[in-house]
Design a protein around this motif. Structure first.
Motif, PDB file in Angstrom:
ATOM      1  N   ASN A 105      -3.393  -3.328   2.263  1.00 44.99           N
ATOM      2  CA  ASN A 105      -2.284  -3.931   1.531  1.00 44.99           C
ATOM      3  C   ASN A 105      -0.971  -3.786   2.294  1.00 44.99           C
ATOM      4  N   PHE A 106      -0.777  -2.670   2.970  1.00 44.30           N
ATOM      5  CA  PHE A 106       0.429  -2.492   3.770  1.00 44.30           C
ATOM      6  C   PHE A 106       0.442  -3.405   4.990  1.00 44.30           C
ATOM      7  N   THR A 107      -0.716  -3.655   5.569  1.00 44.30           N
ATOM      8  CA  THR A 107      -0.795  -4.371   6.843  1.00 44.30           C
ATOM      9  C   THR A 107      -1.253  -5.823   6.677  1.00 44.30           C
ATOM     10  N   ARG A 108      -2.511  -6.005   6.337  1.00 47.55           N
ATOM     11  CA  ARG A 108      -3.083  -7.359   6.289  1.00 47.55           C
ATOM     12  C   ARG A 108      -2.467  -8.227   5.203  1.00 47.55           C
ATOM     13  N   PHE A 109      -2.216  -7.652   4.014  1.00 47.77           N
ATOM     14  CA  PHE A 109      -1.703  -8.430   2.892  1.00 47.77           C
ATOM     15  C   PHE A 109      -0.179  -8.360   2.753  1.00 47.77           C
ATOM     16  N   ALA A 110       0.471  -7.522   3.550  1.00 48.63           N
ATOM     17  CA  ALA A 110       1.936  -7.360   3.503  1.00 48.63           C
ATOM     18  C   ALA A 110       2.428  -7.162   2.067  1.00 48.63           C
ATOM     19  N   ASP A 111       1.763  -6.264   1.348  1.00 49.36           N
ATOM     20  CA  ASP A 111       2.079  -6.007  -0.055  1.00 49.36           C
ATOM     21  C   ASP A 111       2.323  -4.509  -0.244  1.00 49.36           C
ATOM     22  N   PRO A 112       3.556  -4.053  -0.009  1.00 42.45           N
ATOM     23  CA  PRO A 112       3.819  -2.612  -0.104  1.00 42.45           C
ATOM     24  C   PRO A 112       3.653  -2.057  -1.509  1.00 42.45           C
ATOM     25  N   GLY A 113       3.895  -2.900  -2.519  1.00 37.81           N
ATOM     26  CA  GLY A 113       3.725  -2.432  -3.891  1.00 37.81           C
ATOM     27  C   GLY A 113       2.315  -1.945  -4.147  1.00 37.81           C
ATOM     28  N   PHE A 114       1.339  -2.790  -3.816  1.00 40.53           N
ATOM     29  CA  PHE A 114      -0.045  -2.382  -4.031  1.00 40.53           C
ATOM     30  C   PHE A 114      -0.539  -1.428  -2.950  1.00 40.53           C
ATOM     31  N   GLY A 115       0.163  -1.375  -1.830  1.00 35.84           N
ATOM     32  CA  GLY A 115      -0.150  -0.339  -0.866  1.00 35.84           C
ATOM     33  C   GLY A 115       0.058   1.035  -1.470  1.00 35.84           C
ATOM     34  N   VAL A 116       1.178   1.215  -2.178  1.00 34.06           N
ATOM     35  CA  VAL A 116       1.461   2.489  -2.838  1.00 34.06           C
ATOM     36  C   VAL A 116       0.546   2.686  -4.040  1.00 34.06           C
ATOM     37  N   ILE A 117       0.300   1.629  -4.801  1.00 35.87           N
ATOM     38  CA  ILE A 117      -0.573   1.738  -5.978  1.00 35.87           C
ATOM     39  C   ILE A 117      -1.976   2.184  -5.574  1.00 35.87           C
ATOM     40  N   TRP A 118      -2.488   1.648  -4.488  1.00 38.53           N
ATOM     41  CA  TRP A 118      -3.805   2.089  -4.021  1.00 38.53           C
ATOM     42  C   TRP A 118      -3.775   3.558  -3.589  1.00 38.53           C
ATOM     43  N   LEU A 119      -2.635   4.032  -3.069  1.00 36.19           N
ATOM     44  CA  LEU A 119      -2.510   5.459  -2.762  1.00 36.19           C
ATOM     45  C   LEU A 119      -2.566   6.290  -4.041  1.00 36.19           C
ATOM     46  N   TYR A 120      -1.908   5.807  -5.097  1.00 37.25           N
ATOM     47  CA  TYR A 120      -2.000   6.462  -6.405  1.00 37.25           C
ATOM     48  C   TYR A 120      -3.461   6.588  -6.824  1.00 37.25           C
ATOM     49  N   TRP A 121      -4.187   5.478  -6.727  1.00 33.35           N
ATOM     50  CA  TRP A 121      -5.589   5.488  -7.153  1.00 33.35           C
ATOM     51  C   TRP A 121      -6.428   6.412  -6.279  1.00 33.35           C
ATOM     52  N   ALA A 122      -6.136   6.428  -4.970  1.00 30.99           N
ATOM     53  CA  ALA A 122      -6.863   7.332  -4.078  1.00 30.99           C
ATOM     54  C   ALA A 122      -6.658   8.781  -4.510  1.00 30.99           C
ATOM     55  N   PHE A 123      -5.426   9.139  -4.837  1.00 27.47           N
ATOM     56  CA  PHE A 123      -5.134  10.498  -5.297  1.00 27.47           C
ATOM     57  C   PHE A 123      -5.881  10.809  -6.594  1.00 27.47           C
ATOM     58  N   LEU A 124      -5.888   9.849  -7.514  1.00 28.16           N
ATOM     59  CA  LEU A 124      -6.567  10.065  -8.786  1.00 28.16           C
ATOM     60  C   LEU A 124      -8.060  10.257  -8.596  1.00 28.16           C
ATOM     61  N   TRP A 125      -8.682   9.429  -7.763  1.00 29.84           N
ATOM     62  CA  TRP A 125     -10.125   9.563  -7.550  1.00 29.84           C
ATOM     63  C   TRP A 125     -10.458  10.818  -6.754  1.00 29.84           C
ATOM     64  N   LEU A 126      -9.535  11.290  -5.940  1.00 28.06           N
ATOM     65  CA  LEU A 126      -9.735  12.583  -5.284  1.00 28.06           C
ATOM     66  C   LEU A 126      -9.763  13.697  -6.326  1.00 28.06           C
ATOM     67  N   LEU A 127      -8.867  13.630  -7.301  1.00 24.94           N
ATOM     68  CA  LEU A 127      -8.874  14.620  -8.379  1.00 24.94           C
ATOM     69  C   LEU A 127     -10.181  14.562  -9.157  1.00 24.94           C
ATOM     70  N   PHE A 128     -10.689  13.351  -9.408  1.00 24.98           N
ATOM     71  CA  PHE A 128     -11.968  13.215 -10.108  1.00 24.98           C
ATOM     72  C   PHE A 128     -13.094  13.874  -9.316  1.00 24.98           C
ATOM     73  N   PHE A 129     -13.066  13.698  -8.001  1.00 24.40           N
ATOM     74  CA  PHE A 129     -14.093  14.330  -7.162  1.00 24.40           C
ATOM     75  C   PHE A 129     -14.018  15.851  -7.267  1.00 24.40           C
ATOM     76  N   LEU A 130     -12.799  16.391  -7.189  1.00 24.66           N
ATOM     77  CA  LEU A 130     -12.637  17.840  -7.275  1.00 24.66           C
ATOM     78  C   LEU A 130     -13.068  18.372  -8.642  1.00 24.66           C
ATOM     79  N   LEU A 131     -12.719  17.635  -9.691  1.00 26.63           N
ATOM     80  CA  LEU A 131     -13.039  18.064 -11.050  1.00 26.63           C
ATOM     81  C   LEU A 131     -14.520  17.904 -11.376  1.00 26.63           C
ATOM     82  N   LEU A 132     -15.071  16.749 -11.070  1.00 28.54           N
ATOM     83  CA  LEU A 132     -16.434  16.422 -11.489  1.00 28.54           C
ATOM     84  C   LEU A 132     -17.485  16.792 -10.453  1.00 28.54           C
TER      85      LEU A 132
END
Length: 212
Positions: A105-132
């Motif tokens: 999203n940051f590079t190919r799609f030139a969409d910084p908004g969703f570039g950051v949003i996908w980072l949010y989701w990556a962090f959340l799914w990392l927490l799910f991995f640690l928890l579950l």
């Protein structure tokens, strides 16, 4: 991401977050996971079949399956009372994939908004991995709080911007605001909820097999 599907991703993240916080019974959260998981299979499948071979459309749509399979996995875990380990390690796969979609999203799609949003989701799914997956139960309430908040700031709000045609003009601003918000709010929550989950403090987090 399809804007209508994103709106309901916000809803299911909020429901699952408050479930982890102990505010909602796990079984009552299962239907929403089935509903949104099913929607997030129909939507990307339609987008891919109508893409006429457009690589960018197919690439963007493929990321939606990461959400649909997670929510359906959650719903089945709750319904069947399964151990959380398999779901947890699937979340590790989603975490790595989300980092790639953020970069795209940051590079190919030139969409910084969703570039950051996908980072949010990556962090959340990392927490799910640690928890579950790794059974780090001390992260239960923290993960629930992060999940519930992300339902609003990565689902509901950007979906409304997309649906009203306002997103394009605000994508850059949204990226900066979300980046600052994430560091400040999630960092502060970790300090607060981390202390509450310290050894010797009674835990109130639901059993982790019902999470995400």
């Amino acid at each position: 991401m399809d804007s209508v599907g994103l709106l309901f991703v916000g809803a299911v993240l909020f429901i699952n977050g408050v479930m982890l916080l102990g505010w909602v019974d796990a079984k009552s959260a299962a239907p929403m996971n089935f509903f949104v998981g099913g929607l997030q299979i129909i939507t990307p499948t339609y987008l891919i079949f109508t893409a006429n071979g457009d690589a960018n459309t197919i690439l963007a749509a493929s990321g939606l399956y990461l959400f649909s399979f997670t929510y359906l996995y959650v719903a089945l875990n709750i319904t069947l009372g399964l151990d959380s380990t398999g779901l947890g390690y699937f979340c590790l796969f989603v975490f790595v994939s989300a980092l790639v979609f953020s970069w795209l999203n940051f590079t190919r799609f030139a969409d910084p908004g969703f570039g950051v949003i996908w980072l949010y989701w990556a962090f959340l799914w990392l927490l799910f991995f640690l928890l579950l997956g790794l059974k780090q139960e001390r992260l239960g309430r923290y993960t629930g709080a992060v999940c519930a908040i992300q339902g609003w700031v990565t689902g509901w709000f950007p979906a409304l911007l997309l649906l009203t045609g306002s997103y394009t003009d605000l994508a850059g601003t949204l990226a900066v605001v979300l980046a600052v918000f994430g560091v400040v709010v999630f960092g502060g929550l970790y300090v607060i909820l981390g202390r509450r989950s310290a050894p010797g403090v009674p835990a109130t987090t639901p059993e982790p097999h019902v999470a995400v």
